[in-house]
Every structure is written in structure tokens, then in C-alpha cells.
Design an enzyme around this catalytic site. Structure first.
Site, PDB file in Angstrom:
ATOM      1  N   LYS A 103       0.862  -1.181   0.000  1.00 42.17           N
ATOM      2  CA  LYS A 103       0.000   0.000   0.000  1.00 42.17           C
ATOM      3  C   LYS A 103       0.894   1.225   0.000  1.00 42.17           C
ATOM      4  CE  LYS A 103      -3.576   2.476   2.466  1.00 42.17           C
ATOM      5  NZ  LYS A 103      -4.575   2.444   3.531  1.00 42.17           N
TER       6      LYS A 103
ATOM      7  N   LYS B 128       1.190  10.146   5.367  1.00 38.75           N
ATOM      8  CA  LYS B 128       1.317   8.789   5.904  1.00 38.75           C
ATOM      9  C   LYS B 128       2.603   8.098   5.462  1.00 38.75           C
ATOM     10  CE  LYS B 128      -3.697   8.262   6.373  1.00 38.75           C
ATOM     11  NZ  LYS B 128      -4.863   7.359   6.275  1.00 38.75           N
TER      12      LYS B 128
ATOM     13  N   GLU C 130       7.628  -6.998   1.359  1.00 38.34           N
ATOM     14  CA  GLU C 130       6.385  -6.874   2.138  1.00 38.34           C
ATOM     15  C   GLU C 130       5.486  -8.099   1.909  1.00 38.34           C
ATOM     16  OE1 GLU C 130       5.102  -4.993   4.356  1.00 38.34           O
ATOM     17  OE2 GLU C 130       6.030  -3.012   4.312  1.00 38.34           O
TER      18      GLU C 130
ATOM     19  N   LYS D 125      -2.142  -1.588  -3.892  1.00 40.64           N
ATOM     20  CA  LYS D 125      -2.995  -0.408  -3.853  1.00 40.64           C
ATOM     21  C   LYS D 125      -2.150   0.842  -3.903  1.00 40.64           C
ATOM     22  CE  LYS D 125      -5.970   1.850  -0.596  1.00 40.64           C
ATOM     23  NZ  LYS D 125      -6.357   1.949   0.765  1.00 40.64           N
TER      24      LYS D 125
ATOM     25  N   SER E 280     -10.105   5.458  -4.851  1.00 41.15           N
ATOM     26  CA  SER E 280     -11.057   6.545  -5.079  1.00 41.15           C
ATOM     27  C   SER E 280     -10.584   7.529  -6.157  1.00 41.15           C
ATOM     28  CB  SER E 280     -11.300   7.272  -3.764  1.00 41.15           C
ATOM     29  OG  SER E 280     -10.076   7.702  -3.187  1.00 41.15           O
TER      30      SER E 280
ATOM     31  N   TYR F 188     -15.037   0.946  -7.006  1.00 42.58           N
ATOM     32  CA  TYR F 188     -16.318   1.650  -6.851  1.00 42.58           C
ATOM     33  C   TYR F 188     -17.173   1.478  -8.107  1.00 42.58           C
ATOM     34  CZ  TYR F 188     -13.554   3.444  -3.059  1.00 42.58           C
ATOM     35  OH  TYR F 188     -12.769   3.498  -1.939  1.00 42.58           O
TER      36      TYR F 188
HETATM   37  C1  PBG Z   1      -7.471   3.702   5.340  1.00 43.35           C
HETATM   38  C2  PBG Z   1      -7.746   3.389   3.910  1.00 43.35           C
HETATM   39  C3  PBG Z   1      -7.529   4.252   2.833  1.00 43.35           C
HETATM   40  C4  PBG Z   1      -8.048   3.618   1.718  1.00 43.35           C
HETATM   41  C5  PBG Z   1      -8.533   2.370   2.129  1.00 43.35           C
HETATM   42  N1  PBG Z   1      -8.321   2.243   3.496  1.00 43.35           N
HETATM   43  C6  PBG Z   1      -6.986   5.629   2.762  1.00 43.35           C
HETATM   44  C7  PBG Z   1      -5.688   5.943   3.357  1.00 43.35           C
HETATM   45  O1  PBG Z   1      -4.845   5.074   3.614  1.00 43.35           O
HETATM   46  O2  PBG Z   1      -5.470   7.137   3.602  1.00 43.35           O
HETATM   47  C8  PBG Z   1      -8.074   4.229   0.352  1.00 43.35           C
HETATM   48  C9  PBG Z   1      -9.119   3.753  -0.560  1.00 43.35           C
HETATM   49  C10 PBG Z   1      -9.426   4.665  -1.690  1.00 43.35           C
HETATM   50  O3  PBG Z   1      -8.802   5.712  -1.909  1.00 43.35           O
HETATM   51  O4  PBG Z   1     -10.364   4.321  -2.422  1.00 43.35           O
HETATM   52  N2  PBG Z   1      -6.558   2.948   6.016  1.00 43.35           N
END
Ligand code: PBG
Length: 357
Positions: A225, A248, A264, A279, A305, A344
Site C-alpha cells: 500500500k 502517511k 512486504e 494499492k 477513489s 467503486y
Molecule cells: C485507510 C484506507 C484508505 C483507503 C482504504 N483504506 C486511505 C488511506 O490510507 O489514507 C483508500 C481507498 C481509496 O482511496 O479508495 N486505512
């Protein structure tokens, strides 16, 4: 230039380009024995040689939850996506079942009054996610439920873990995530999906689930991620965009790294992950492909998203054909090796696939 068709070209391997002969001196004639276009000349033959397929079985549909009854609140930065009260989420779960979408993923918009420094609402067995799990499992038990394990929808600072003096604590956070996972499993969640990127959380959650007799609850690890700008609209949807302090990057991965994603993956698999995930999706197809190739695990991808919103925004402006771009993005994930896709677009893609059947 004269072009001759169908004559075998002597002494040339299949892979040498026609161009080689021209360079070798024969400019007068172009011999074409290999014509890839033959397999593309009509839909029936394209179907015959097609290498990958997208089906509704590949889809996981993320849903946003909000308090209330009969509430559907549009997410401005995600056209077509709404925050749903539990009763409405149940309706969408029923729709998922009708559309043959195997699983949904739940994300809460937590009321700001319930957010605190340590994200304690995550541990409330009656929180929004847990109530939604129970309601959905009661009405549609055969749709799988995936739940995020991370504290960001619950913390006042918007981070996924415990924050002390500007630092996200690892092991202390893992201890809380374990309890969050148990609360969700208790409510009936089928797949625990830790998205927090703390070290060691998969192993800790697996051990705790097993000890609490949740051996059948699976773990889908957010393995690779990345610290990505493409999560922006999601943070609007769960209400952490305004509250997030800093970024983050001390726990999510650097977009410049690929080898690290393999390390990982190795860790998450060793710790007991049943499924792993990459992701975001589109900018990281190479990571998806490499991890899937290296480990042969069920490897999922999250079309996040921002990817969704880019396609929707361009389509709404008439700049691209939204439906075609949606289907092309999804088959791209399959081609790269995805076992399934969190998207989505899930209901729209499923509707489209059903029409094609
Ligand atoms: C939170 C989380 C996030 C997403 C899924 N779980 C956002 C982040 O890490 O800030 C993102 C999903 C998306 O953007 O559709 N832990």
C-alpha cells in the site's frame, strides 16, 4: 512498394521483424506471412483468441457507511458514490447478491463527536461497521464482507495508528488493531483487511483470530500500500481529509519502490495472509504483476477513489467514454494478474457484464 502476401520468408525466425529484410536490401517487396490483424478482423475471432476475461466474480464493492435511517449522502468528489445508512447498505448488499458480486467492503464515516486521539470507537462492538455487518449478514448471508482494519476513520488526527509526539507507534498500534479485528470478526466479518501498514500486524491478527476460535475468518493484507495522492476522495468520504495531520509516508510505501513490495509480500504471506493486495491500482500494475508472479497467491488490487474519480470526471466532461474506460481499466488489472478488484465501479461493471452475457 510492392507487397507480396502469403509467401514464407526463408531463413527467418518467426520473431524477426519484416523490417529486417527491408534493411537487408530488399526494399522492393514486403513479405507478410505473419499478420496479427487476421485474429482481430471480427468480433467472433477476437472472442476466440481473447486471453483474459472479466466476470462479476472478480469484483469487490466498497461501500461507505453513515449514521441514520434511510440516508444516502452523495460524496462530492466521487460522482455516483454515496454514504449509506445501515438500512441502505443492506439494500446495496442485496443488489450485490443479485448482480453476482461475491463480496462488499465496508468503510465508516464516523461522527466527528466519536473521534478521539486513540480511535477508541474502533473497539466499540456496536460501532457503525459492526451494526452494518450484523444487519447485512442477517439479510444476505451469502455475500462476503470485507472490513478494513486501521484507525483512520476513528482518530481525531486522521492517522491509521496511535500518534505520540508526532510519531506513529508500531507495536502499540498493532495491539489495538488486533482488538479491532476481533470486534469485527465477532460481528460476523468474513475477511479482515488490515490497511494500516504497521509491521507485524498480519501475524498478530492471525494468532488472535485463531485463539478466539475465528480460524475461518480470512485475512486480506493490504500488502503493498503506497503513500498515494489517489486516496484523496476516499478521505473526503470517510471524513478524514480535513483532519489528517501531515501525511502517511512513515508507514505507507514510497511510490518509487518495487523490490520493497516483494519483501512486504513475503512477510505478509509468512505471517499468514490468505490473500494479498496492491494499492492503488493503475499506477502500480507492475507491482501487481511481479507479486502475483513471484508468489502465486490470490493477489487483489484496489482501484482507489482517485482513480475512480479521474475516470468519472473526464467522462462527465465528455473527454472520454466513461463506460469503455471503466471496462478497459478493469481488464487491465486482470491482464496484470489480479485475482479480483476492489472498485467503486463494481455495480456498474456488473450490470454491464450481465448485459453482455
Ligand atoms: C485507510 C484506507 C484508505 C483507503 C482504504 N483504506 C486511505 C488511506 O490510507 O489514507 C483508500 C481507498 C481509496 O482511496 O479508495 N486505512
Amino acid at each position: 512498394m510492392a507487397i507480396k502476401f502469403g509467401r514464407p520468408i526463408e531463413g527467418r525466425s518467426r520473431l524477426q521483424p519484416v523490417e529486417a529484410k527491408r534493411r537487408a536490401g530488399s526494399t522492393a517487396e514486403l513479405d507478410l506471412t505473419t499478420r496479427p490483424r487476421r485474429n482481430r478482423r471480427a468480433e467472433w475471432i477476437r472472442r476466440l483468441v481473447r486471453e483474459h476475461a472479466l466476470t462479476t466474480d472478480d469484483l469487490i464493492w466498497p461501500l461507505f457507511l453513515v449514521e441514520g435511517t434511510n440516508v444516502r449522502i452523495p460524496v462530492d468528489s466521487m460522482p455516483g458514490v454515496e454514504r449509506l445508512s445501515v438500512d441502505q447498505a443492506v439494500r446495496e448488499a442485496e443488489r450485490a447478491e443479485k448482480l453476482a458480486i461475491p463480496a462488499i467492503a465496508l468503510f465508516p464515516y464516523t461522527d466527528p463527536s466519536l473521534r478521539d486521539e486513540d480511535g477508541s470507537e474502533a473497539l466499540n462492538p456496536d460501532n457503525l461497521v459492526c451494526r452494518a455487518i450484523r444487519a447485512i449478514k442477517q439479510r444476505v448471508p451469502d455475500v462476503g464482507i470485507v472490513c478494513d482494519v486501521a484507525l483512520d476513520p476513528y482518530t481525531s488526527h486522521g492517522h491509521d495508528g496511535l500518534l505520540r509526539d508526532g510519531v506513529i507507534l508500531n507495536d502499540e498500534t498493532v495491539a489495538v488493531l488486533v482488538r479491532q479485528a476481533l470486534v469485527q470478526a465477532e460481528a460476523g466479518c468474513d475477511i479482515i483487511a488490515p490497511s494500516d501498514m504497521m509491521d507485524g500486524r498480519v501475524g498478530a491478527i492471525r494468532a488472535a483470530l485463531d485463539e478466539a476460535s475465528f480460524a475461518d475468518v480470512a485475512i486480506m493484507a493490504y500488502t503493498a500500500k503506497y503513500a498515494s495522492a489517489f486516496y484523496g476522495p476516499f478521505r473526503d468520504a470517510v471524513g478524514s481529509a480535513k483532519t489528517l495531520m501531515g501525511d502517511k509516508r512513515t508507514y505507507q510505501m514510497d511510490p518509487a519502490n518495487a523490490e520493497e513490495a516483494l519483501r512486504e509480500a513475503e512477510l505478509d504471506i509468512a505471517e499468514g495472509a490468505d490473500m494479498i493486495m496492491v494499492k492503488p491500482g493503475m499506477p502500480y500494475l507492475d507491482i501487481l504483476h511481479r507479486i502475483r508472479d513471484a508468489f502465486g497467491m490470490p493477489t487483489f488490487v484496489y482501484q482507489v477513489s482517485g482513480e475512480y474519480s479521474m475516470i468519472m470526471a473526464a467522462a462527465q466532461n465528455g473527454w472520454i467514454d466513461g463506460e469503455k474506460a471503466m471496462m478497459e481499466s478493469l481488464i487491465g488489472f486482470k491482464r496484470a494478474g489480479a485475482a479480483g478488484i476492489l472498485t467503486y465501479f463494481a455495480p456498474r461493471a456488473a450490470e454491464k457484464l450481465r448485459k453482455l452475457e
